[in-house]
Write a protein that holds these residues in place. Structure first.
Motif, PDB file in Angstrom:
ATOM      1  N   ALA A 156      65.039  60.879  63.185  1.00 55.18           N
ATOM      2  CA  ALA A 156      65.324  59.612  62.906  1.00 55.18           C
ATOM      3  C   ALA A 156      64.833  58.244  64.052  1.00 55.18           C
ATOM      4  N   VAL A 157      64.335  58.793  65.015  1.00 57.56           N
ATOM      5  CA  VAL A 157      64.078  57.493  65.973  1.00 57.56           C
ATOM      6  C   VAL A 157      62.600  57.267  65.253  1.00 57.56           C
ATOM      7  N   GLU A 158      61.438  58.207  65.433  1.00 50.74           N
ATOM      8  CA  GLU A 158      60.146  57.549  64.619  1.00 50.74           C
ATOM      9  C   GLU A 158      59.920  56.905  63.771  1.00 50.74           C
ATOM     10  N   THR A 159      60.800  57.278  62.807  1.00 50.28           N
ATOM     11  CA  THR A 159      60.945  57.301  61.460  1.00 50.28           C
ATOM     12  C   THR A 159      61.197  56.002  60.649  1.00 50.28           C
ATOM     13  N   VAL A 160      62.162  55.460  61.925  1.00 53.55           N
ATOM     14  CA  VAL A 160      63.416  54.871  61.197  1.00 53.55           C
ATOM     15  C   VAL A 160      62.062  53.322  62.052  1.00 53.55           C
ATOM     16  N   GLU A 161      61.100  53.715  63.371  1.00 53.28           N
ATOM     17  CA  GLU A 161      59.954  52.509  63.912  1.00 53.28           C
ATOM     18  C   GLU A 161      59.646  52.572  62.418  1.00 53.28           C
ATOM     19  N   ASP A 162      58.155  54.032  62.299  1.00 48.99           N
ATOM     20  CA  ASP A 162      57.398  53.502  61.401  1.00 48.99           C
ATOM     21  C   ASP A 162      58.072  52.799  60.513  1.00 48.99           C
ATOM     22  N   HIS A 163      58.890  52.861  59.236  1.00 45.89           N
ATOM     23  CA  HIS A 163      59.449  52.406  58.510  1.00 45.89           C
ATOM     24  C   HIS A 163      59.695  50.969  58.413  1.00 45.89           C
ATOM     25  N   LEU A 164      60.173  50.615  59.953  1.00 45.55           N
ATOM     26  CA  LEU A 164      60.859  49.227  59.923  1.00 45.55           C
ATOM     27  C   LEU A 164      59.304  48.055  60.648  1.00 45.55           C
ATOM     28  N   ASP A 165      58.174  49.164  60.592  1.00 40.48           N
ATOM     29  CA  ASP A 165      56.595  48.645  60.595  1.00 40.48           C
ATOM     30  C   ASP A 165      56.670  48.546  59.096  1.00 40.48           C
ATOM     31  N   THR A 166      56.264  49.317  58.459  1.00 42.56           N
ATOM     32  CA  THR A 166      56.139  49.263  57.126  1.00 42.56           C
ATOM     33  C   THR A 166      56.615  47.625  56.641  1.00 42.56           C
ATOM     34  N   ILE A 167      57.929  47.722  56.931  1.00 40.64           N
ATOM     35  CA  ILE A 167      58.701  46.890  56.010  1.00 40.64           C
ATOM     36  C   ILE A 167      58.105  45.409  56.517  1.00 40.64           C
ATOM     37  N   TYR A 168      57.714  45.297  57.580  1.00 42.05           N
ATOM     38  CA  TYR A 168      56.489  44.259  58.195  1.00 42.05           C
ATOM     39  C   TYR A 168      55.287  43.894  57.200  1.00 42.05           C
ATOM     40  N   ALA A 169      55.150  45.774  57.537  1.00 42.09           N
ATOM     41  CA  ALA A 169      53.622  45.273  56.495  1.00 42.09           C
ATOM     42  C   ALA A 169      53.526  44.764  55.233  1.00 42.09           C
ATOM     43  N   LYS A 170      54.910  44.937  54.957  1.00 47.37           N
ATOM     44  CA  LYS A 170      55.044  44.466  53.022  1.00 47.37           C
ATOM     45  C   LYS A 170      55.064  43.100  52.989  1.00 47.37           C
ATOM     46  N   LEU A 171      56.093  42.878  54.148  1.00 53.66           N
ATOM     47  CA  LEU A 171      56.745  41.273  54.258  1.00 53.66           C
ATOM     48  C   LEU A 171      55.036  40.908  54.615  1.00 53.66           C
ATOM     49  N   TYR A 172      54.511  40.782  55.036  1.00 53.31           N
ATOM     50  CA  TYR A 172      53.104  40.244  55.485  1.00 53.31           C
ATOM     51  C   TYR A 172      52.003  39.606  53.951  1.00 53.31           C
ATOM     52  N   ALA A 173      51.927  41.690  53.132  1.00 53.16           N
ATOM     53  CA  ALA A 173      50.761  41.104  52.395  1.00 53.16           C
ATOM     54  C   ALA A 173      50.905  40.973  51.629  1.00 53.16           C
ATOM     55  N   GLU A 174      52.222  41.107  51.035  1.00 50.39           N
ATOM     56  CA  GLU A 174      53.119  40.149  50.271  1.00 50.39           C
ATOM     57  C   GLU A 174      52.682  38.648  50.222  1.00 50.39           C
ATOM     58  N   ALA A 175      53.335  38.046  51.621  1.00 42.95           N
ATOM     59  CA  ALA A 175      52.416  36.280  51.647  1.00 42.95           C
ATOM     60  C   ALA A 175      50.998  35.987  51.561  1.00 42.95           C
ATOM     61  N   GLU A 176      50.472  36.963  51.932  1.00 41.06           N
ATOM     62  CA  GLU A 176      48.880  36.678  51.891  1.00 41.06           C
ATOM     63  C   GLU A 176      48.390  36.863  50.918  1.00 41.06           C
TER      64      GLU A 176
END
Ligand SMILES: [Zn+2]
Length: 483
Positions: free
Chosen positions: A381-401
């Motif tokens: 759970a811990v590692e996976t959740v941290e990965d998913h939080l990073d993915t969410i950040y990347a998604k937001l950045y990519a869309e704005a970019e």
């Protein structure tokens, strides 16, 4: 409240202004104060500001800045010492004329910016070249009495910000300081707010009053307008002359210091909310979200005990790993209501746990920005959740970019500038002779202005001729509508 009242009823795409006003209030970020031009920042809004502050403040401290605090009032005679500051801010200054029933001998300005109260003290503290560079920063509010419509975090008479003020032994060192702060602001947008940003200089006619050079971070909003997202100024020696900031150099000669100032306001929050949020409510990058993960247990009478126990256990694991997690085990709300509420409030990741998840030792994750779902192992759970939080950040950045990249266009004539911004918004870059007069017709016709020119002064303009007057182009101008 019913679900209808809870949710946002306007459309970001079609009525951006109304949608933004609704978002700010319904997501618990701010309320309008009884006096026009002022807002009340609510705990959720303020918590996001505090997180942003922590990032920036730690970078400042890592690079030689110390925090201090100066009075919110500035004697009129102090303000008047630097004539450009007076002229630049005079129409927007709020004045205190009375203390109780007594009229003051000298009016006090409510600080519109603090150069004129901070620089005189830097002058006292700096004696020799060994005292330089000297850097102080304050987190405070300033007041600019603008007669425009209130727009929370974008346009308010009082706003929160930080203002840094530094003194250096020469121009080179001071310019380096200006660049360092600009880079830190850019980093804040890119690495914390998930927003790509453009950096450049303000044209001569739009510099900070009294500055030699004003550099700026600009970000593009979804409605095609540019936001001046932070500024960093090299002030030359004009403030040092006005407030007598001198030092004794290695040869025992007295020299004038070179100063800088730089600031970022809560407008960064406005830009953040405006950029990522949607018709369901607030969208936040996990870097700033007060709650990063919400766990919503789904139970019936038979499964209640084991579901809640399992969910509580996951919450403890995540919390121990430093994830900001909330377990929403309220009895009086159904899961659907909870989903809507956490979406409105911008929690980046939801974990759903029902009896299926318990039986299979799994978790169901749902991303706030796009509803993407994943079923993952409870064990990791811990590692996976941290990965998913990073993915969410990347998604937001990519869309704005992606949005930004499509919104920088070129033009070679006045008509083309007007037509392109009129139709699409965004940035239009063109050759420019450097004369303010060439900005006027664009400003008058469509209220777009030159928001920046490229930072490197020796960079060749993109076209040989000024798009407006046809004379030789000196630089590349970026036109845009602004907030
Ligand atoms: Zn021109």
């Amino acid at each position: 409240m019913t679900e209808q009242e809870l949710g946002i009823t306007t459309s970001k795409e079609h009525e951006t202004g109304e949608w933004y006003a609704e978002l700010v209030q319904k997501a618990g970020l701010a309320d309008y104060a009884p006096m026009g031009g002022f807002i009340v920042t609510r705990p959720r809004g303020y918590a996001i500001w505090e997180r942003l502050q922590n990032h920036l403040d730690s970078w400042f401290k890592d690079t030689g800045v110390q925090n201090a605090y100066f009075p919110m009032f500035i004697p009129e005679s102090y303000l008047e010492k630097e004539k450009d500051i007076v002229e630049g801010f005079d129409p927007e200054v709020a004045w205190v004329t009375h203390g109780g029933y007594e009229e003051l001998e000298e009016r006090l300005a409510v600080r519109p910016t603090s150069e004129s109260i901070i620089t005189p003290f830097i002058a006292q503290w700096v004696r020799s070249h060994r005292d330089l560079p000297m850097r102080v920063n304050q987190w405070c509010s300033v007041v600019r009495w603008e007669a425009t419509e209130t727009k929370p975090f974008f346009r308010t008479k009082e706003f929160l910000w930080q203002e840094g003020h530094t003194a250096h032994h020469d121009a080179e060192d001071a310019r380096e300081e200006m660049r360092t702060r600009l880079q830190q602001y850019e980093r804040l947008y890119e690495d914390v707010l998930a927003m790509p940003a453009l950096t450049g200089r303000k044209p001569e006619h739009d510099k900070f009053p009294g500055a030699d050079t004003t550099t700026t971070v600009e970000t593009l909003m979804p409605d095609g307008k540019s936001v001046q997202a932070a500024t960093s100024h090299y002030l030359g020696t004009s403030f040092a002359e006005a407030y007598d900031v001198t030092y004794v150099d290695e040869d025992e000669e007295e020299q004038l210091a070179h100063t800088t100032s730089w600031g970022l306001s809560w407008r960064a929050l406005g830009a953040l909310f405006m950029t990522h949020s949607d018709d369901q409510g607030l969208v936040l990058p996990p870097t700033l979200a007060p709650t990063q993960v919400v766990i919503v247990p789904i139970w019936d009478e038979d499964s209640k005990e084991e579901v809640l126990e399992y969910a509580a256990d996951v919450a403890v694991n995540l919390e121990d790993a430093g994830v900001r997690v909330e377990l929403d085990d309220r009895d009086n709300r159904n899961p659907g209501f909870k989903y809507n509420e956490h979406e409105l409030n911008g929690v980046p990741l939801r974990i759903e746990i029902g009896s299926y998840e318990v039986d299979d030792e799994e978790l169901t994750l749902v991303h706030r920005p796009d509803g993407e779902e994943a079923t993952v192992d409870r064990e990791e759970a811990v590692e996976t959740v941290e990965d998913h939080l990073d993915t969410i950040y990347a998604k937001l950045y990519a869309e704005a970019e992606q949005t930004l990249e499509g919104e920088i266009r070129e033009a070679e004539s006045r008509e083309e500038i007007l037509g392109t911004i009129g139709q699409h918004g965004g940035y239009v870059k063109c050759g420019w002779c450097g004369d303010e007069a060439c900005e006027e017709p664009i400003k008058e016709a469509i209220a777009a202005e030159i928001v920046m020119v490229p930072r490197e002064e020796d960079e060749e303009p993109i076209h040989d001729e000024c798009a407006i007057c046809g004379e030789d182009a000196e630089e590349t101008a970026y036109f845009a509508k602004t907030y």
